[in-house]
Motif scaffolding. Sequence first.
Motif, PDB file in Angstrom:
ATOM      1  N   UNK A 166       7.510   3.219   5.046  1.00  0.00           N
ATOM      2  CA  UNK A 166       7.085   2.792   3.717  1.00  0.00           C
ATOM      3  C   UNK A 166       6.320   1.479   3.819  1.00  0.00           C
ATOM      4  N   UNK A 167       5.400   1.280   2.856  1.00  0.00           N
ATOM      5  CA  UNK A 167       4.727  -0.003   2.747  1.00  0.00           C
ATOM      6  C   UNK A 167       3.260   0.051   3.102  1.00  0.00           C
ATOM      7  N   UNK A 168       2.565  -0.985   2.703  1.00  0.00           N
ATOM      8  CA  UNK A 168       1.160  -1.126   3.020  1.00  0.00           C
ATOM      9  C   UNK A 168       0.246  -0.546   1.964  1.00  0.00           C
ATOM     10  N   UNK A 169      -0.820  -1.283   1.679  1.00  0.00           N
ATOM     11  CA  UNK A 169      -1.832  -0.779   0.752  1.00  0.00           C
ATOM     12  C   UNK A 169      -2.594   0.387   1.346  1.00  0.00           C
ATOM     13  N   UNK A 170      -2.480   0.556   2.664  1.00  0.00           N
ATOM     14  CA  UNK A 170      -3.222   1.607   3.367  1.00  0.00           C
ATOM     15  C   UNK A 170      -2.353   2.817   3.697  1.00  0.00           C
ATOM     16  N   UNK A 171      -1.215   2.967   3.035  1.00  0.00           N
ATOM     17  CA  UNK A 171      -0.389   4.165   3.219  1.00  0.00           C
ATOM     18  C   UNK A 171      -1.198   5.375   2.752  1.00  0.00           C
ATOM     19  N   UNK A 172      -1.566   6.225   3.694  1.00  0.00           N
ATOM     20  CA  UNK A 172      -2.462   7.345   3.403  1.00  0.00           C
ATOM     21  C   UNK A 172      -1.714   8.638   3.080  1.00  0.00           C
ATOM     22  N   UNK A 173      -0.382   8.627   3.095  1.00  0.00           N
ATOM     23  CA  UNK A 173       0.374   9.867   2.977  1.00  0.00           C
ATOM     24  C   UNK A 173       0.407  10.422   1.559  1.00  0.00           C
ATOM     25  N   UNK A 174       0.289   9.560   0.566  1.00  0.00           N
ATOM     26  CA  UNK A 174       0.335  10.013  -0.823  1.00  0.00           C
ATOM     27  C   UNK A 174       1.732  10.255  -1.350  1.00  0.00           C
ATOM     28  N   UNK A 175       2.755   9.989  -0.539  1.00  0.00           N
ATOM     29  CA  UNK A 175       4.122  10.309  -0.964  1.00  0.00           C
ATOM     30  C   UNK A 175       4.607   9.377  -2.076  1.00  0.00           C
ATOM     31  N   UNK A 176       4.360   8.089  -1.922  1.00  0.00           N
ATOM     32  CA  UNK A 176       4.752   7.150  -2.970  1.00  0.00           C
ATOM     33  C   UNK A 176       3.942   7.415  -4.233  1.00  0.00           C
ATOM     34  N   UNK A 177       2.665   7.728  -4.073  1.00  0.00           N
ATOM     35  CA  UNK A 177       1.827   8.045  -5.225  1.00  0.00           C
ATOM     36  C   UNK A 177       2.322   9.262  -5.992  1.00  0.00           C
ATOM     37  N   UNK A 178       2.857  10.241  -5.281  1.00  0.00           N
ATOM     38  CA  UNK A 178       3.424  11.434  -5.923  1.00  0.00           C
ATOM     39  C   UNK A 178       4.502  11.024  -6.920  1.00  0.00           C
ATOM     40  N   UNK A 287      12.270  -3.229   0.448  1.00  0.00           N
ATOM     41  CA  UNK A 287      11.911  -2.013  -0.293  1.00  0.00           C
ATOM     42  C   UNK A 287      10.976  -2.300  -1.461  1.00  0.00           C
ATOM     43  N   UNK A 288      11.324  -3.266  -2.295  1.00  0.00           N
ATOM     44  CA  UNK A 288      10.478  -3.562  -3.455  1.00  0.00           C
ATOM     45  C   UNK A 288       9.066  -3.981  -3.012  1.00  0.00           C
ATOM     46  N   UNK A 289       8.987  -4.836  -2.022  1.00  0.00           N
ATOM     47  CA  UNK A 289       7.681  -5.283  -1.536  1.00  0.00           C
ATOM     48  C   UNK A 289       6.864  -4.120  -0.998  1.00  0.00           C
ATOM     49  N   UNK A 290       7.507  -3.263  -0.198  1.00  0.00           N
ATOM     50  CA  UNK A 290       6.800  -2.140   0.416  1.00  0.00           C
ATOM     51  C   UNK A 290       6.227  -1.202  -0.638  1.00  0.00           C
ATOM     52  N   UNK A 291       7.049  -0.846  -1.620  1.00  0.00           N
ATOM     53  CA  UNK A 291       6.585   0.066  -2.663  1.00  0.00           C
ATOM     54  C   UNK A 291       5.515  -0.588  -3.525  1.00  0.00           C
ATOM     55  N   UNK A 292       5.672  -1.881  -3.777  1.00  0.00           N
ATOM     56  CA  UNK A 292       4.684  -2.604  -4.579  1.00  0.00           C
ATOM     57  C   UNK A 292       3.318  -2.612  -3.901  1.00  0.00           C
ATOM     58  N   UNK A 293       3.303  -2.785  -2.589  1.00  0.00           N
ATOM     59  CA  UNK A 293       2.036  -2.783  -1.847  1.00  0.00           C
ATOM     60  C   UNK A 293       1.295  -1.465  -2.038  1.00  0.00           C
ATOM     61  N   UNK A 294       2.017  -0.358  -1.905  1.00  0.00           N
ATOM     62  CA  UNK A 294       1.379   0.957  -1.976  1.00  0.00           C
ATOM     63  C   UNK A 294       1.023   1.330  -3.403  1.00  0.00           C
ATOM     64  N   UNK A 295       1.951   1.123  -4.338  1.00  0.00           N
ATOM     65  CA  UNK A 295       1.680   1.442  -5.741  1.00  0.00           C
ATOM     66  C   UNK A 295       0.537   0.587  -6.269  1.00  0.00           C
TER      67      UNK A 295
END
Length: 301
Positions: A166-178, A287-295
């Motif tokens: 988890x984490x990163x603005x460059x997470x390319x998986x789309x899972x958090x976005x789902x 966790x909060x930081x990681x999700x915040x980066x991607x979202x």
Amino acid sequence: MDILIIGGNRYFGKRLTSALLGAGHQVTVLNRGSSPAPEGTLSLTADRNDEAALEKALSGRSFDVVVDQVCYTPRQADIARRVFAGRTRRYVMTSTVEVYAYEDSAVPVTEDVLDLGAVAVDLGLPWEDPEFLEAHYGEGKRQAEAVFAAAGAPFAWTSVRVAHVLGGADDFTGRVGHYARRIRAGEPIAVPAVNRPATYVYVEEIAAFLAWAAEAEFTGPVNAHSHGALTTARICAEIEELVGGRTVFQEVEVGEVSPFSFARGYAMDNSRAEALGFRFRDSSEWLRQALSETVGAEVEA
């Protein structure tokens, strides 16, 4: 040290490259040439599935350590065994928690629950077919590890079984976005009736672990994940705080479920890694930081 990274241009691979450069190592990146090598590295171009091309690209070169970020199949592992024999003293394969997908355990699994000596390796399966490979991702990694574990490996090797990242603005998986889209809209999120917790790792932490593993001397498989298994509900609660909306779970008996939903229990035990000297953080710390980066990146896009 002189370190070769195979496929180091994406997600935690580029963070690994940066960490190794920052530690003063000479880093060479080998890929198909579809993207430029990171600044400060040397570049080699070859298709790692083409043994002759790989041999040619590596002609006259040897490395203290090879970190293979893109070994997905036993066929690729078989090629690597031959090509890097005599060219490296240590080989680090990035593997996955999905090698345990056949397990269903009430307690975290240790590395030895998977007997690599009992894994049947089939080089003849259609590993080059993207759809087959995607559907057999864990099996491909499991068989690749088994190739290196076979008697007479020509170099010291380790396989790093990476937890869900988890984490990163460059997470390319789309899972958090789902999840973010469905929570924002209040749409149902499909989960199994019995939804098991799983182990995760922050993108920066796994890059640090791989850099540490490249410099270390241990061999054999090692589980890599943060402390504190996470449930789908915990992840969704954090995303709900970030994006608003409402989490609606829909239990399904058959059919596809949402990412980060697991009908089987195969959370990992990281005791071996910690005994070897690496200290993982607790998932609650990042966790909060990681999700915040991607979202946040998805909202900006």
